[in-house]
Design a protein around this motif. Structure first.
Motif, PDB file in Angstrom:
ATOM      1  N   LEU A 235       7.845  11.012   3.522  1.00  0.00           N
ATOM      2  CA  LEU A 235       7.436  10.538   2.203  1.00  0.00           C
ATOM      3  C   LEU A 235       6.649   9.240   2.295  1.00  0.00           C
ATOM      4  O   LEU A 235       5.602   9.078   1.651  1.00  0.00           O
ATOM      5  CB  LEU A 235       8.676  10.331   1.321  1.00  0.00           C
ATOM      6  CG  LEU A 235       8.431   9.741  -0.068  1.00  0.00           C
ATOM      7  CD1 LEU A 235       7.567  10.681  -0.898  1.00  0.00           C
ATOM      8  CD2 LEU A 235       9.760   9.464  -0.774  1.00  0.00           C
ATOM      9  N   LEU A 236       7.121   8.291   3.122  1.00  0.00           N
ATOM     10  CA  LEU A 236       6.420   7.013   3.271  1.00  0.00           C
ATOM     11  C   LEU A 236       5.042   7.207   3.879  1.00  0.00           C
ATOM     12  O   LEU A 236       4.053   6.621   3.412  1.00  0.00           O
ATOM     13  CB  LEU A 236       7.263   6.056   4.118  1.00  0.00           C
ATOM     14  CG  LEU A 236       8.554   5.539   3.487  1.00  0.00           C
ATOM     15  CD1 LEU A 236       9.282   4.622   4.452  1.00  0.00           C
ATOM     16  CD2 LEU A 236       8.262   4.797   2.184  1.00  0.00           C
TER      17      LEU A 236
ATOM     18  N   LYS B 294       0.837  -1.207   0.000  1.00  0.00           N
ATOM     19  CA  LYS B 294       0.000   0.000   0.000  1.00  0.00           C
ATOM     20  C   LYS B 294       0.872   1.257   0.000  1.00  0.00           C
ATOM     21  O   LYS B 294       0.509   2.276  -0.601  1.00  0.00           O
ATOM     22  CB  LYS B 294      -0.934  -0.019   1.213  1.00  0.00           C
ATOM     23  CG  LYS B 294      -1.948   1.106   1.262  1.00  0.00           C
ATOM     24  CD  LYS B 294      -2.849   1.116   0.044  1.00  0.00           C
ATOM     25  CE  LYS B 294      -3.832  -0.034   0.028  1.00  0.00           C
ATOM     26  NZ  LYS B 294      -4.794   0.093  -1.104  1.00  0.00           N
ATOM     27  N   ILE B 295       2.014   1.198   0.652  1.00  0.00           N
ATOM     28  CA  ILE B 295       2.923   2.344   0.643  1.00  0.00           C
ATOM     29  C   ILE B 295       3.584   2.521  -0.722  1.00  0.00           C
ATOM     30  O   ILE B 295       3.687   3.630  -1.251  1.00  0.00           O
ATOM     31  CB  ILE B 295       4.011   2.182   1.733  1.00  0.00           C
ATOM     32  CG1 ILE B 295       3.388   2.297   3.134  1.00  0.00           C
ATOM     33  CG2 ILE B 295       5.112   3.222   1.562  1.00  0.00           C
ATOM     34  CD1 ILE B 295       4.377   2.056   4.250  1.00  0.00           C
ATOM     35  N   CYS B 296       4.021   1.397  -1.312  1.00  0.00           N
ATOM     36  CA  CYS B 296       4.883   1.487  -2.494  1.00  0.00           C
ATOM     37  C   CYS B 296       4.136   1.422  -3.825  1.00  0.00           C
ATOM     38  O   CYS B 296       4.500   2.133  -4.769  1.00  0.00           O
ATOM     39  CB  CYS B 296       5.921   0.366  -2.451  1.00  0.00           C
ATOM     40  SG  CYS B 296       6.976   0.390  -0.987  1.00  0.00           S
TER      41      CYS B 296
ATOM     42  N   ARG C 296       2.710   8.891   1.324  1.00  0.00           N
ATOM     43  CA  ARG C 296       2.267   7.963   0.278  1.00  0.00           C
ATOM     44  C   ARG C 296       1.187   7.026   0.800  1.00  0.00           C
ATOM     45  O   ARG C 296       0.231   6.712   0.085  1.00  0.00           O
ATOM     46  CB  ARG C 296       3.449   7.158  -0.257  1.00  0.00           C
ATOM     47  CG  ARG C 296       4.355   7.951  -1.196  1.00  0.00           C
ATOM     48  CD  ARG C 296       5.476   7.061  -1.716  1.00  0.00           C
ATOM     49  NE  ARG C 296       4.951   5.950  -2.498  1.00  0.00           N
ATOM     50  CZ  ARG C 296       4.705   6.004  -3.799  1.00  0.00           C
ATOM     51  NH1 ARG C 296       4.926   7.119  -4.462  1.00  0.00           N
ATOM     52  NH2 ARG C 296       4.264   4.945  -4.443  1.00  0.00           N
ATOM     53  N   LEU C 297       1.338   6.561   2.040  1.00  0.00           N
ATOM     54  CA  LEU C 297       0.314   5.689   2.621  1.00  0.00           C
ATOM     55  C   LEU C 297      -1.027   6.411   2.675  1.00  0.00           C
ATOM     56  O   LEU C 297      -2.071   5.842   2.329  1.00  0.00           O
ATOM     57  CB  LEU C 297       0.738   5.255   4.027  1.00  0.00           C
ATOM     58  CG  LEU C 297      -0.269   4.405   4.796  1.00  0.00           C
ATOM     59  CD1 LEU C 297      -0.466   3.058   4.114  1.00  0.00           C
ATOM     60  CD2 LEU C 297       0.160   4.211   6.242  1.00  0.00           C
ATOM     61  N   LEU C 298      -1.019   7.674   3.088  1.00  0.00           N
ATOM     62  CA  LEU C 298      -2.262   8.437   3.175  1.00  0.00           C
ATOM     63  C   LEU C 298      -2.835   8.728   1.797  1.00  0.00           C
ATOM     64  O   LEU C 298      -4.056   8.698   1.602  1.00  0.00           O
ATOM     65  CB  LEU C 298      -2.013   9.737   3.937  1.00  0.00           C
ATOM     66  CG  LEU C 298      -1.607   9.584   5.406  1.00  0.00           C
ATOM     67  CD1 LEU C 298      -1.213  10.928   5.999  1.00  0.00           C
ATOM     68  CD2 LEU C 298      -2.743   8.964   6.220  1.00  0.00           C
TER      69      LEU C 298
END
Length: 491
Positions: free
Chosen positions: A390-391, A224-226, A394-396
């Motif tokens: 950043l991580l 989900k993050i990447c 990206r998750l949000l």
């Protein structure tokens, strides 16, 4: 502004540094509505004599050294600078109006709530806290009998800050007694469990489940993050949406209704009911906005905050202040992903609750929340706050909503001698179009729903969807109980 670090300066925690990054900077808002007008002098005296005014985080400036690293520096606290008093009334758009415009006008509680909600919604986007004083302030909305606490998330999480607020309050009717905290659950004796013949097999089975669910959850979390992003719907946000104008509405629940629903399915918790209500409510709202546009089984993903302290609920301030305590002060929470599936309305009001319970049980059996906390800490330590930000961002951006649930006082309280009728919380805006924060208080639970108004123009209707979902489940639970009672009588 760069400043030479002194011997007494204290570096920020990794979570504190994360919450200072531009895209993940968060301010917690707590709205307390009094039954009577607030006395400004009494409110200042209460804060001045409270633990808040003595806590190092609330008496420290944020400073950055020549390398850009953040530190806390103790300073002399000037209470007057932290109180911002507004005497004029707010209109429905959250703007202050002249007294001449409101003379002779009558206002009801619903209009008051709409006005205050919009005022805080505007604060959630456009009003960062000033760094020339400790990162907190108190807004007194005198015409609305309302106080708004604004506290930077770098100072602590919801559990820490609400526990501190409760240490400044008193029981209604007893000015010397602190509010009742949530009673600790009585754990089953491990000795009794182990006397069973098959306790070893049971332990191995539980360990196997934990290992499997943790592996699945961690893989999903990393994907989900990447890589994996929720499919876009009419309620999906994304990159940059945290800067869009906001609206806020309140969904109101009775804890008795939630307890009635949770009795309908064995071993169900209030959190299960909440997530079932959210799932059902979002489906109702999507049916309203885009009828027949989604297929059954369509998945959305939420991000939920999980308290990692060993004791649930509000904490005793004496324990929070101990550095070696499991209940210590700070940001001690992880996150879990909550899959929410859209289905057409059917004949089973409990279908969303059953699915939510199954999902939450799996999350409880995993170490996902601890993994998210540790991986964030590791990235912050090895790569720095820029990459940790950043991580998280990206998750949000790849998920649809965020939600948190905080247990508040069990009984009515007073603040600066003023009986409090309601307490609500929310945070600054995120790239998601929906964030939800629920807080219980004296038998009620109110959920603040903060939305990007250009994406969700009608948060009041969304709040009603949640309320209707709970009421439908409650009626089904009552009917089911009555049916069982009739069957017993007939037998």
């Amino acid at each position: 502004m760069a400043s030479p670090v002194t011997f007494s300066d204290e570096p920020l925690s990794p979570a504190g540094r994360l919450f200072l990054q531009p895209k993940t900077e968060l301010v917690i808002h707590c709205i307390a509505r009094g039954k009577n007008p607030f006395d400004i002098d009494a409110a200042k005296a209460t804060v001045k004599s409270s633990l808040m005014a003595q806590h190092p985080r609330f008496c420290s400036l944020l400073v950055r050294d020549e390398n850009g690293f953040e530190h806390w520096r103790r300073t002399q606290l000037d209470i007057d600078r932290h109180f911002i008093v507004f005497n004029n009334r707010l209109d429905k758009s959250g703007r202050f109006v002249d007294e001449t415009e409101t003379q002779g006008s009558s206002f009801n509680e619903e209009e008051d709530e709409t006005a205050v909600n919009q005022y805080v919604a505007d604060l959630s986007v456009s009003s960062p806290l000033s760094t020339d004083k400790p990162l907190w302030e108190i807004h007194l909305l005198m015409a609305h009998n309302c106080v708004v606490f604004r506290i930077h998330h770098a100072l602590g999480d919801g559990i820490s800050l609400m526990s501190m607020l409760m240490a400044s309050c008193r029981k209604a009717g007893d000015e010397n007694a602190l509010p009742m905290m949530v009673p600790e659950k009585t754990a089953e004796s491990t000795g009794e469990k182990r006397r069973g013949r098959f306790w070893l097999l049971g332990a191995l089975w539980e360990f196997s489940k934990m290992a499997w669910f943790t592996l699945v959850s961690v893989m999903e979390f990393l994907l989900k993050i990447c890589l994996v992003c929720d499919r876009k719907t009419v309620i999906f946000g994304g990159d940059g949406v945290e800067l869009w104008p906001r609206k806020m509405a309140t969904a109101m629940f009775k804890l008795e209704d939630m307890k009635e629903v949770k009795k309908a399915i064995p071993n169900t918790t209030i959190n299960d009911v909440l997530f079932g209500v959210v799932s059902s409510g979002l489906a109702r709202y999507l049916d309203h906005r885009t009828p027949n546009a989604l297929r059954d089984g369509f998945r959305m993903t939420g991000v939920a905050m999980v308290n990692l302290r060993s004791k649930p609920g509000l904490q005793e301030m004496s324990k929070l202040m101990q550095d070696n305590s499991e209940a210590r002060w700070g940001n001690r929470f992880g996150v879990i992903l909550l899959p929410v599936f859209y289905d057409k309305a059917g004949n089973d009001p409990f279908k969303y609750l059953k699915r939510a319970k199954t999902m939450v049980d799996r999350k409880k059996s995993s170490l996902e929340a601890y993994f998210s906390y540790r991986i964030g800490d590791l990235v912050m330590t090895l790569l720095g706050s820029k990459y940790a930000c950043l991580l998280n961002y990206r998750l949000l951006c790849n998920t649809t909503f965020s939600i948190s649930n905080l247990i508040g006082p069990l009984e009515e309280i007073t603040l600066a001698g003023n009986p409090i009728s309601s307490i609500k919380v929310n945070t600054s805006s995120l790239p998601q179009a929906i964030t939800m924060h629920m807080l219980s208080y004296a038998g009620r639970a109110e959920m603040q729903i903060l939305v990007a108004k250009d994406i969700i123009p009608d948060p009041e209707f969304l709040a009603k969807c949640f309320e209707d979902a709970l009421l439908e489940m409650k009626m089904a639970a009552i009917e089911g109980q009555q049916s069982i009672e009739k069957k017993v009588i007939n037998e």
